[in-house]
Design a protein around this motif. Structure first.
Motif, short mmCIF file in Angstrom:
data_model
loop_
_atom_site.label_atom_id
_atom_site.label_comp_id
_atom_site.label_asym_id
_atom_site.label_seq_id
_atom_site.Cartn_x
_atom_site.Cartn_y
_atom_site.Cartn_z
N ARG A 6 36.44 36.05 48.21
CA ARG A 6 35.57 37.24 48.16
C ARG A 6 34.65 37.20 46.95
O ARG A 6 34.94 36.56 45.93
CB ARG A 6 36.40 38.52 48.19
CG ARG A 6 37.62 38.68 47.30
CD ARG A 6 37.44 38.50 45.90
NE ARG A 6 38.41 39.21 45.08
CZ ARG A 6 38.20 39.48 43.79
NH1 ARG A 6 37.11 39.03 43.19
NH2 ARG A 6 39.10 40.11 43.08
N ALA A 8 32.83 40.23 44.62
CA ALA A 8 33.13 41.66 44.47
C ALA A 8 32.27 42.29 43.38
O ALA A 8 32.78 42.73 42.34
CB ALA A 8 34.62 41.82 44.15
N PRO A 9 30.96 42.37 43.60
CA PRO A 9 30.11 42.96 42.55
C PRO A 9 30.29 44.48 42.43
O PRO A 9 30.58 45.15 43.41
CB PRO A 9 28.68 42.62 43.02
CG PRO A 9 28.78 42.32 44.46
CD PRO A 9 30.19 41.88 44.75
N SER A 10 30.10 44.97 41.20
CA SER A 10 30.09 46.41 40.96
C SER A 10 28.63 46.85 40.83
O SER A 10 27.91 46.30 40.00
CB SER A 10 30.80 46.74 39.64
OG SER A 10 32.13 46.31 39.69
N GLU A 42 32.14 47.07 44.98
CA GLU A 42 33.11 47.74 44.13
C GLU A 42 32.50 48.98 43.47
O GLU A 42 32.38 49.08 42.23
CB GLU A 42 33.71 46.74 43.13
CG GLU A 42 34.38 45.59 43.87
CD GLU A 42 35.67 45.08 43.28
OE1 GLU A 42 35.77 45.01 42.05
OE2 GLU A 42 36.58 44.75 44.06
N TYR A 204 40.32 50.06 38.19
CA TYR A 204 39.97 48.74 38.72
C TYR A 204 41.23 47.93 39.10
O TYR A 204 41.29 47.35 40.19
CB TYR A 204 39.13 47.98 37.68
CG TYR A 204 39.21 46.49 37.83
CD1 TYR A 204 38.57 45.85 38.88
CD2 TYR A 204 39.94 45.72 36.93
CE1 TYR A 204 38.67 44.47 39.04
CE2 TYR A 204 40.05 44.35 37.08
CZ TYR A 204 39.42 43.72 38.13
OH TYR A 204 39.53 42.37 38.30
N VAL A 208 41.61 46.70 43.01
CA VAL A 208 41.35 45.30 43.33
C VAL A 208 42.59 44.64 43.97
O VAL A 208 42.48 43.84 44.90
CB VAL A 208 40.82 44.58 42.08
CG1 VAL A 208 41.93 44.12 41.17
CG2 VAL A 208 39.91 43.44 42.43
N ARG A 222 36.72 34.51 40.07
CA ARG A 222 36.00 35.48 39.25
C ARG A 222 35.88 34.95 37.84
O ARG A 222 36.35 33.85 37.53
CB ARG A 222 36.72 36.83 39.27
CG ARG A 222 38.13 36.78 38.73
CD ARG A 222 38.81 38.12 38.90
NE ARG A 222 40.21 38.05 38.52
CZ ARG A 222 41.12 38.92 38.90
NH1 ARG A 222 40.81 39.95 39.65
NH2 ARG A 222 42.37 38.78 38.50
N LEU A 226 38.45 37.89 33.01
CA LEU A 226 39.48 38.69 33.68
C LEU A 226 40.85 37.99 33.71
O LEU A 226 41.75 38.44 34.41
CB LEU A 226 39.01 39.07 35.09
CG LEU A 226 37.88 40.10 35.04
CD1 LEU A 226 37.20 40.24 36.39
CD2 LEU A 226 38.38 41.46 34.58
N LYS A 263 26.08 42.70 31.65
CA LYS A 263 25.40 43.00 32.90
C LYS A 263 24.03 43.62 32.65
O LYS A 263 23.10 43.45 33.41
CB LYS A 263 26.28 43.95 33.72
CG LYS A 263 25.88 43.98 35.15
CD LYS A 263 26.79 44.85 35.95
CE LYS A 263 27.79 44.02 36.69
NZ LYS A 263 28.59 44.81 37.60
#
Ligand code: GLU
Length: 287
Positions: A6, A8-10, A42, A204, A208, A222, A226, A263
């Motif tokens: 996957r 999984a951008p926020s 996300e 989160y 997740v 990822r 993390l 970001k």
């Protein structure tokens, strides 16, 4: 079991070069294993997520040449693929964790925690962590007394923070597909962490894990930032009785001074580089 990966951008800002490269690696790994790639939006935090960033994220990912076979735009067998529509699933997991005594209510404010982190007895914490997802180790103020029975989950988690109680001193070990063997000590490298916030937003870590489990993700790809969260998430998998996926953390992209790309470092957002005339291959560092 066939490979399911996957991205999984926020949608809390424009995607930058670091996201592009991590997502590209995720896509390549799914492709090389003839697997399925999922896009998950996300948008967990209603205060920080913005529809214009959701729109921008699709645009940027398409421009980069990324394809996915399940996602909020195309649906799929594990829909919905936006976290804001999956709250009921997170609530169910929260209830299980409360009922089994893994999480407890916490009334500490952010200020309380900052003060505790500055107290002299907290100064012995290690500072050599290579990761950036650290938060101050929770001092245990609201932890239930040892042997206290689990509480009955209230109707709603709202109004209180809910924390996962980590097994102090236990080594959490896993083998990362890129960085190799990892070993983090609960209570030293990370402390009791939030699974639900008092403003009624799931954290989160919980969201997740619930999503990766229910969407049958076989490998999580990822950023390296993390790695510590993976140890937290492994504890959630165990508490919920679920089998964790494999892990592959990607080295972080840094700027010429070695600083991590945030970001909102707009100069290096994918759209800025595109507007400056860079090609997808250049943004991805492929040429
Ligand atoms: N939405 C998270 C982020 O953008 C994804 C983290 C993960 O891949 O687990 O940082």
């Amino acid at each position: 079991m066939s490979y399911r990966g996957r991205i999984a951008p926020s949608p809390t800002g424009y995607l930058h070069v670091g996201h592009a490269r991590t997502f590209w690696i995720a896509a390549q790994r799914a492709q090389s294993k003839h697997g399925t790639l999922i896009l998950r939006n996300e948008d967990l935090d209603p205060d920080r997520s913005r529809p214009e960033y959701v729109h921008a994220m699709f645009e940027d990912l398409h421009w980069l040449g990324m394809h996915w076979s399940e996602g909020p735009d195309i649906g799929g067998p594990y829909a919905p693929y936006s976290q804001s529509q999956r709250r009921h699933l997170y609530l169910e997991a929260w209830r299980t964790l409360v009922a089994t005594g893994h999480v407890y209510p916490c009334t500490c404010s952010r200020k309380d925690l900052q003060q505790a982190a500055q107290a002299p007895h907290e100064s012995t914490q290690p500072t050599d962590s290579q990761t950036t997802d650290e938060e101050p180790i929770y001092p245990g103020t609201c932890r239930p007394n040892p042997g206290a029975p689990p509480i009955t989950p209230p109707e709603s988690p709202a109004g209180l923070n809910w924390r996962f109680q980590v097994p102090d001193g236990e080594a959490i070990e896993f083998t990362d597909g890129h960085f190799g063997p990892q070993r983090l000590i609960a209570g030293r490298d990370f402390g009791d962490f939030l699974v639900w916030r008092r403003d009624n937003v799931p954290a989160y870590q919980l969201a997740v894990v619930v999503d990766d489990h229910l969407m049958r993700i076989t490998e999580v790809v990822r950023g390296q930032d993390l790695l510590v969260s993976t140890a937290r998430q492994l504890l959630l998998y165990r508490a919920l009785g679920w089998t964790p996926p494999d892990w592959y953390h990607c080295p972080l992209v840094t700027d010429s001074e070695g600083r991590r790309l945030a970001k909102r470092h707009d100069a290096l957002s994918i759209r800025t580089l595109r507007q400056q005339g860079q090609t997808p291959a250049q943004v991805l560092g492929l040429e």
